[in-house]
Design a protein around this motif. Structure first.
Motif, PDB file in Angstrom:
ATOM      1  N   ILE A 132       0.836  -1.204   0.000  1.00 18.46           N
ATOM      2  CA  ILE A 132       0.000   0.000   0.000  1.00 18.46           C
ATOM      3  C   ILE A 132       0.868   1.250   0.000  1.00 18.46           C
ATOM      4  CG2 ILE A 132      -1.601   1.337   1.426  1.00 18.46           C
ATOM      5  CD1 ILE A 132      -2.851  -1.382   2.241  1.00 18.46           C
ATOM      6  N   ASP A 133       1.863   1.285   0.880  1.00 15.46           N
ATOM      7  CA  ASP A 133       2.752   2.454   0.943  1.00 15.46           C
ATOM      8  C   ASP A 133       3.501   2.647  -0.373  1.00 15.46           C
ATOM      9  OD1 ASP A 133       1.946   2.881   3.530  1.00 15.46           O
ATOM     10  OD2 ASP A 133       3.777   2.089   4.459  1.00 15.46           O
ATOM     11  N   ALA A 134       3.921   1.544  -0.998  1.00 13.38           N
ATOM     12  CA  ALA A 134       4.690   1.638  -2.243  1.00 13.38           C
ATOM     13  C   ALA A 134       3.834   2.190  -3.374  1.00 13.38           C
ATOM     14  CB  ALA A 134       5.247   0.272  -2.622  1.00 13.38           C
ATOM     15  N   MET A 135       2.617   1.708  -3.521  1.00 15.20           N
ATOM     16  CA  MET A 135       1.745   2.213  -4.595  1.00 15.20           C
ATOM     17  C   MET A 135       1.385   3.668  -4.351  1.00 15.20           C
ATOM     18  SD  MET A 135      -0.693  -1.021  -5.633  1.00 15.20           S
ATOM     19  CE  MET A 135      -1.069  -1.579  -3.971  1.00 15.20           C
ATOM     20  N   ASN A 136       1.143   4.026  -3.108  1.00 16.92           N
ATOM     21  CA  ASN A 136       0.854   5.438  -2.798  1.00 16.92           C
ATOM     22  C   ASN A 136       2.065   6.329  -3.072  1.00 16.92           C
ATOM     23  OD1 ASN A 136      -1.862   5.299  -2.004  1.00 16.92           O
ATOM     24  ND2 ASN A 136      -1.329   4.673   0.079  1.00 16.92           N
ATOM     25  N   VAL A 141       4.665  -2.582  -8.121  1.00 17.67           N
ATOM     26  CA  VAL A 141       4.915  -3.536  -7.041  1.00 17.67           C
ATOM     27  C   VAL A 141       4.869  -4.967  -7.551  1.00 17.67           C
ATOM     28  CG1 VAL A 141       4.011  -4.501  -4.878  1.00 17.67           C
ATOM     29  CG2 VAL A 141       4.025  -2.011  -5.232  1.00 17.67           C
ATOM     30  N   TYR A 142       5.905  -5.730  -7.202  1.00 21.93           N
ATOM     31  CA  TYR A 142       5.857  -7.185  -7.305  1.00 21.93           C
ATOM     32  C   TYR A 142       5.924  -7.701  -5.876  1.00 21.93           C
ATOM     33  CZ  TYR A 142       7.038 -12.021  -8.435  1.00 21.93           C
ATOM     34  OH  TYR A 142       7.025 -13.397  -8.531  1.00 21.93           O
ATOM     35  N   CYS A 143       4.846  -8.329  -5.399  1.00 21.96           N
ATOM     36  CA  CYS A 143       4.770  -8.783  -4.012  1.00 21.96           C
ATOM     37  C   CYS A 143       4.725 -10.299  -3.971  1.00 21.96           C
ATOM     38  CB  CYS A 143       3.519  -8.200  -3.337  1.00 21.96           C
ATOM     39  SG  CYS A 143       3.323  -8.688  -1.611  1.00 21.96           S
ATOM     40  N   GLU A 144       5.592 -10.879  -3.173  1.00 23.44           N
ATOM     41  CA  GLU A 144       5.561 -12.330  -3.003  1.00 23.44           C
ATOM     42  C   GLU A 144       4.205 -12.764  -2.467  1.00 23.44           C
ATOM     43  OE1 GLU A 144       6.884 -15.274  -3.366  1.00 23.44           O
ATOM     44  OE2 GLU A 144       8.370 -14.423  -4.712  1.00 23.44           O
ATOM     45  N   LYS A 145       3.808 -13.980  -2.830  1.00 22.88           N
ATOM     46  CA  LYS A 145       2.585 -14.522  -2.269  1.00 22.88           C
ATOM     47  C   LYS A 145       2.825 -14.884  -0.802  1.00 22.88           C
ATOM     48  CE  LYS A 145       4.307 -18.775  -2.205  1.00 22.88           C
ATOM     49  NZ  LYS A 145       4.696 -19.362  -0.905  1.00 22.88           N
ATOM     50  N   PRO A 146       1.784 -14.890   0.030  1.00 27.71           N
ATOM     51  CA  PRO A 146       0.427 -14.425  -0.255  1.00 27.71           C
ATOM     52  C   PRO A 146       0.368 -12.901  -0.227  1.00 27.71           C
ATOM     53  CG  PRO A 146       0.578 -15.060   2.039  1.00 27.71           C
ATOM     54  CD  PRO A 146       1.915 -15.402   1.421  1.00 27.71           C
ATOM     55  N   MET A 147      -0.620 -12.344  -0.918  1.00 26.08           N
ATOM     56  CA  MET A 147      -0.704 -10.890  -1.024  1.00 26.08           C
ATOM     57  C   MET A 147      -0.856 -10.238   0.345  1.00 26.08           C
ATOM     58  SD  MET A 147      -3.348  -8.596  -3.295  1.00 26.08           S
ATOM     59  CE  MET A 147      -4.789  -8.724  -2.223  1.00 26.08           C
ATOM     60  N   VAL A 148      -1.588 -10.882   1.246  1.00 26.74           N
ATOM     61  CA  VAL A 148      -1.838 -10.313   2.571  1.00 26.74           C
ATOM     62  C   VAL A 148      -1.599 -11.375   3.640  1.00 26.74           C
ATOM     63  CG1 VAL A 148      -3.500  -8.633   1.721  1.00 26.74           C
ATOM     64  CG2 VAL A 148      -4.304 -10.881   2.474  1.00 26.74           C
ATOM     65  N   HIS A 149      -1.466 -10.921   4.852  1.00 26.78           N
ATOM     66  CA  HIS A 149      -1.296 -11.798   6.007  1.00 26.78           C
ATOM     67  C   HIS A 149      -2.652 -12.213   6.567  1.00 26.78           C
ATOM     68  CE1 HIS A 149       0.094 -12.283  10.449  1.00 26.78           C
ATOM     69  NE2 HIS A 149       0.355 -13.389   9.801  1.00 26.78           N
ATOM     70  N   LYS A 150      -3.549 -11.259   6.706  1.00 26.44           N
ATOM     71  CA  LYS A 150      -4.901 -11.505   7.197  1.00 26.44           C
ATOM     72  C   LYS A 150      -5.902 -11.222   6.082  1.00 26.44           C
ATOM     73  CE  LYS A 150      -3.432 -12.245  11.422  1.00 26.44           C
ATOM     74  NZ  LYS A 150      -3.460 -13.590  12.039  1.00 26.44           N
ATOM     75  N   LEU A 151      -6.950 -12.023   6.019  1.00 25.85           N
ATOM     76  CA  LEU A 151      -7.923 -11.916   4.933  1.00 25.85           C
ATOM     77  C   LEU A 151      -8.508 -10.513   4.821  1.00 25.85           C
ATOM     78  CD1 LEU A 151      -9.344 -13.643   2.767  1.00 25.85           C
ATOM     79  CD2 LEU A 151     -11.148 -14.081   4.427  1.00 25.85           C
ATOM     80  N   ASN A 152      -8.766  -9.865   5.965  1.00 29.87           N
ATOM     81  CA  ASN A 152      -9.417  -8.556   5.926  1.00 29.87           C
ATOM     82  C   ASN A 152      -8.505  -7.438   5.426  1.00 29.87           C
ATOM     83  OD1 ASN A 152      -7.716  -8.179   8.111  1.00 29.87           O
ATOM     84  ND2 ASN A 152      -9.348  -8.034   9.636  1.00 29.87           N
ATOM     85  N   GLN A 153      -7.225  -7.735   5.146  1.00 23.60           N
ATOM     86  CA  GLN A 153      -6.315  -6.724   4.602  1.00 23.60           C
ATOM     87  C   GLN A 153      -6.419  -6.604   3.089  1.00 23.60           C
ATOM     88  OE1 GLN A 153      -2.705  -8.495   6.050  1.00 23.60           O
ATOM     89  NE2 GLN A 153      -2.697  -7.312   7.957  1.00 23.60           N
ATOM     90  N   LEU A 155      -8.903  -6.107   0.838  1.00 22.09           N
ATOM     91  CA  LEU A 155      -9.700  -5.071   0.175  1.00 22.09           C
ATOM     92  C   LEU A 155      -8.962  -3.736   0.112  1.00 22.09           C
ATOM     93  CD1 LEU A 155     -13.282  -5.824   1.555  1.00 22.09           C
ATOM     94  CD2 LEU A 155     -12.372  -6.290  -0.732  1.00 22.09           C
ATOM     95  N   GLU A 156      -8.197  -3.409   1.164  1.00 23.51           N
ATOM     96  CA  GLU A 156      -7.460  -2.140   1.155  1.00 23.51           C
ATOM     97  C   GLU A 156      -6.347  -2.159   0.109  1.00 23.51           C
ATOM     98  OE1 GLU A 156      -5.116   0.964   4.147  1.00 23.51           O
ATOM     99  OE2 GLU A 156      -5.802  -0.980   4.908  1.00 23.51           O
ATOM    100  N   VAL A 157      -5.700  -3.293  -0.056  1.00 22.42           N
ATOM    101  CA  VAL A 157      -4.660  -3.405  -1.086  1.00 22.42           C
ATOM    102  C   VAL A 157      -5.278  -3.200  -2.469  1.00 22.42           C
ATOM    103  CG1 VAL A 157      -2.970  -4.927  -2.168  1.00 22.42           C
ATOM    104  CG2 VAL A 157      -3.236  -4.928   0.321  1.00 22.42           C
TER     105      VAL A 157
END
Length: 385
Positions: A132-136, A141-153, A155-157
């Motif tokens: 999020i900080d990088a795109m802002n 961004v190339y992000c290793e899987k998984p995209m998020v740590h918690k499921l609820n994160q 939607l913000e990404v």
């Protein structure tokens, strides 16, 4: 592959399904070494204005693998790296050059205007925050899987990507795999009939496969920025296992599900065009690796995928076993009404078994349990039909 535009414009226009920086190991995407060279070659010279300047955040195993592969693409230049362990920053300068800028604070990298894109290969808990900080900050961004740590994160990404319009790719090799895309063509053509079941698994039988990686000799609160690592969490004392073996802990990683189920499921979703399961049942336990981890070393899941316009309903059975007497093996098998597509390390095998149109008669000699006159009548009717 010919590039008909500048590399800066190319990276800006990349879609989510394209290889952003070829950061996943090319050997995992293709089985033909000559094809690898074709993928990363082109016929025009690179000017200094055309270079893509990247930084890698997280210089552990995948950080090194992703960076090495990205640098195989002509015109890509590494200018900075970030890690919370001093030894890895020292290794960056040994491996990539003493002029590479290094830091333990990723925000210093995002503040640099000369960096076009970042590779995020940190522990899972930092993925969404840094992405999020990088795109802002205007970075691809190339992000290793998984995209998020918690499921609820998640939607913000996604919302940040939609708002900034910056290119973001999640590093899951099977989504970029030519083998899976070819298998998809066969599946979509109906070669195995109606899909009804998928079996997929990973088996491992060694300590390294179970994430007990070799630790450095000098790991300590002096060489590791532990406070930054647990930023936003409850205070806890420095623990080398939770830093260097982070996949084994729910607070820092996602265990079997985020490291290996995600590979199985990303390939399944690519081939079937599925949006995801409707029902999930999963069970796991710590069977062998009693090393203070709190994630399973054996885990199974059953998932129900509902019918939609892309596919009929089907069942998925997943298994990961770090205590397997089967050694190091993995498989994904797509089972249809008329055949099977079985994925292998370097390709896939298609086999067919077509059900007879005639229903047959009897059934495990059920016919022989009826009176003889009835047997004769049933055979007569069947043969006439």
């Amino acid at each position: 592959m010919k590039y008909q535009t500048t590399r800066r414009k190319f990276i800006q226009n990349l879609g989510g399904g394209a290889l952003l920086l070829s950061a996943a190991p090319l050997r995992g995407l293709i089985s033909d070494s000559k094809m690898e060279e074709k993928l990363i070659s082109y016929d025009r010279r690179i000017s200094s204005n055309d270079k893509i300047r990247i930084a890698s955040i997280g210089m552990g195993i995948m950080g090194n693998v992703d960076t090495d592969t990205a640098l195989k693409v002509p015109g890509v230049e590494l200018v900075a790296a970030c890690d919370l362990y001093n030894g890895r920053l020292e290794r960056v300068k040994e491996k990539y050059g003493k002029d590479i800028y290094t830091t333990r604070d990723y925000r210093e990298i995002l503040n640099r205007k000369d960096i076009d894109a970042v590779i995020i290969a940190t522990a899972d808990l930092w993925h969404s925050r840094i992405a999020i900080d990088a795109m802002n900050a205007g970075k691809a961004v190339y992000c290793e899987k998984p995209m998020v740590h918690k499921l609820n994160q998640g939607l913000e990404v996604i919302a940040t990507r939609d708002k900034t319009k910056k290119t973001m790719q999640v590093g899951s090799q099977r989504v970029s795999s030519m083998v899976y895309r070819k298998a998809k063509e066969l599946y979509m053509s109906g070669t195995i009939g109606q899909l009804n079941c998928i079996e997929a698994s990973f088996d491992r039988q060694d300590a390294l496969g179970a994430w007990e990686y070799t630790m450095p000799t000098d790991g300590s609160p002096q060489t590791v920025d532990w406070d930054r690592y647990i930023e936003g969490m409850a205070k806890m004392p420095y623990d080398p296992k939770k830093f260097f073996w982070w996949r084994n802990y729910r607070d820092f990683g996602t265990g079997v599900a985020g490291d290996l189920f995600v590979h199985l499921l990303s390939g399944i979703h690519l081939l079937t065009d599925s949006k995801g399961p409707e029902k999930i049942f999963a069970s796991g336990q710590i069977t062998y690796w009693k090393d203070e981890r709190d994630v399973p070393d054996v885990m199974v899941a059953i998932m129900h995928y509902p019918e939609c316009k892309e596919h009929p309903s089907f069942q998925v059975m997943l298994r990961v076993n770090f205590v397997s007497g089967n050694g190091e093996k993995g498989m994904t098998r797509f089972i249809g009404s008329e055949g099977i597509i079985e994925m292998t390390d370097n390709g896939f095998i298609v086999s067919h078994s077509i059900m007879s149109k005639a229903p047959g008669i009897g059934g495990w000699d059920a016919l022989g349990t009826y009176p003889q006159a009835m047997q004769d009548e049933l055979l007569k009717r069947y043969n006439q039909k």
